[in-house]
Write an enzyme that holds these catalytic residues in place. Sequence first.
Site, mmCIF file in Angstrom:
data_model
loop_
_atom_site.group_PDB
_atom_site.id
_atom_site.type_symbol
_atom_site.label_atom_id
_atom_site.label_comp_id
_atom_site.label_asym_id
_atom_site.label_seq_id
_atom_site.Cartn_x
_atom_site.Cartn_y
_atom_site.Cartn_z
ATOM 1 N N HIS A 69 -17.988 -17.214 -82.685
ATOM 2 C CA HIS A 69 -19.280 -17.052 -82.006
ATOM 3 C C HIS A 69 -20.412 -17.566 -82.881
ATOM 4 O O HIS A 69 -20.409 -17.367 -84.096
ATOM 5 C CB HIS A 69 -19.515 -15.584 -81.642
ATOM 6 C CG HIS A 69 -18.738 -15.169 -80.445
ATOM 7 N ND1 HIS A 69 -19.291 -15.092 -79.200
ATOM 8 C CD2 HIS A 69 -17.433 -14.862 -80.294
ATOM 9 C CE1 HIS A 69 -18.359 -14.744 -78.332
ATOM 10 N NE2 HIS A 69 -17.212 -14.600 -78.981
ATOM 11 N N GLU A 88 -26.736 -21.210 -72.184
ATOM 12 C CA GLU A 88 -27.283 -20.545 -71.000
ATOM 13 C C GLU A 88 -27.461 -19.046 -71.233
ATOM 14 O O GLU A 88 -28.470 -18.461 -70.825
ATOM 15 C CB GLU A 88 -26.366 -20.785 -69.796
ATOM 16 C CG GLU A 88 -26.378 -22.221 -69.318
ATOM 17 C CD GLU A 88 -25.295 -22.538 -68.280
ATOM 18 O OE1 GLU A 88 -24.531 -21.610 -67.893
ATOM 19 O OE2 GLU A 88 -25.217 -23.707 -67.869
ATOM 20 N N GLU A 89 -26.499 -18.424 -71.897
ATOM 21 C CA GLU A 89 -26.580 -16.980 -72.161
ATOM 22 C C GLU A 89 -27.728 -16.658 -73.111
ATOM 23 O O GLU A 89 -28.485 -15.711 -72.875
ATOM 24 C CB GLU A 89 -25.246 -16.488 -72.724
ATOM 25 C CG GLU A 89 -24.135 -16.520 -71.689
ATOM 26 C CD GLU A 89 -22.720 -16.541 -72.253
ATOM 27 O OE1 GLU A 89 -21.783 -16.491 -71.438
ATOM 28 O OE2 GLU A 89 -22.551 -16.610 -73.494
ATOM 29 N N GLN A 90 -27.873 -17.443 -74.173
ATOM 30 C CA GLN A 90 -28.958 -17.193 -75.121
ATOM 31 C C GLN A 90 -30.314 -17.439 -74.468
ATOM 32 O O GLN A 90 -31.255 -16.669 -74.663
ATOM 33 C CB GLN A 90 -28.782 -18.027 -76.394
ATOM 34 C CG GLN A 90 -27.635 -17.527 -77.257
ATOM 35 C CD GLN A 90 -27.716 -17.990 -78.696
ATOM 36 O OE1 GLN A 90 -28.799 -18.148 -79.251
ATOM 37 N NE2 GLN A 90 -26.559 -18.192 -79.311
ATOM 38 N N VAL A 122 -22.099 -10.128 -82.696
ATOM 39 C CA VAL A 122 -21.784 -10.527 -81.325
ATOM 40 C C VAL A 122 -22.273 -9.438 -80.381
ATOM 41 O O VAL A 122 -21.992 -8.258 -80.576
ATOM 42 C CB VAL A 122 -20.266 -10.760 -81.124
ATOM 43 C CG1 VAL A 122 -19.961 -11.092 -79.663
ATOM 44 C CG2 VAL A 122 -19.769 -11.870 -82.042
ATOM 45 N N ALA A 125 -25.260 -11.351 -74.587
ATOM 46 C CA ALA A 125 -26.665 -11.705 -74.389
ATOM 47 C C ALA A 125 -27.090 -11.555 -72.937
ATOM 48 O O ALA A 125 -28.232 -11.175 -72.656
ATOM 49 C CB ALA A 125 -26.923 -13.128 -74.888
#
Length: 176
Positions: A69, A88-90, A122, A125
């Site tokens: 990660h 995209e998640e961040q 981890v 997000a």
Amino acid sequence: MNMDIATVNVLPYEDFVNIFGNVVEKCPIITAAVWSGRPFLNLTALETAISEFIDALPESGKEGILRCHPDLAGRDLQSGTLTRESREEQAGSGMDVLNSAEVSRMARLNEEYKERFGFPFVICARMNDKANILRQLSERCPNERAVERARGIEEVKKICRLRLQDLVLTDSPNKL
């Protein structure tokens, strides 16, 4: 892409690994290993197969998954080298729009965490915003290594679940 489980079950090995290879960040070997467990009854069964594979790993294997990660708001985000999913998640949690003080604090906490545990922090997000991520990172730094390893793996499973839901149609309710 939202395919039904029947489509998932007939995917050739290469296609299965190409499509699902990053549901656990940069760990296509996990997807490759669970492919032989087909056919999956439903999305939950596929998720369970991945979780059970992870749970069966030795602690060093679990730490290996965590090391795959990227740092949140770290150099991979800044340089544009994150996987599409991580980017995209961040971005969804606001990691891409930190002010300079937040960037400095995040970098310092990420470094402290990695020095203490030997793997990056981890957190899912998509289930958090930047304020909560910064708070969690700060609060989790004092934990014991085994606690953080287990917590990190649970976060990996949350990330995996959401990534799978992006790819496979959710199980339809049982009809009586």
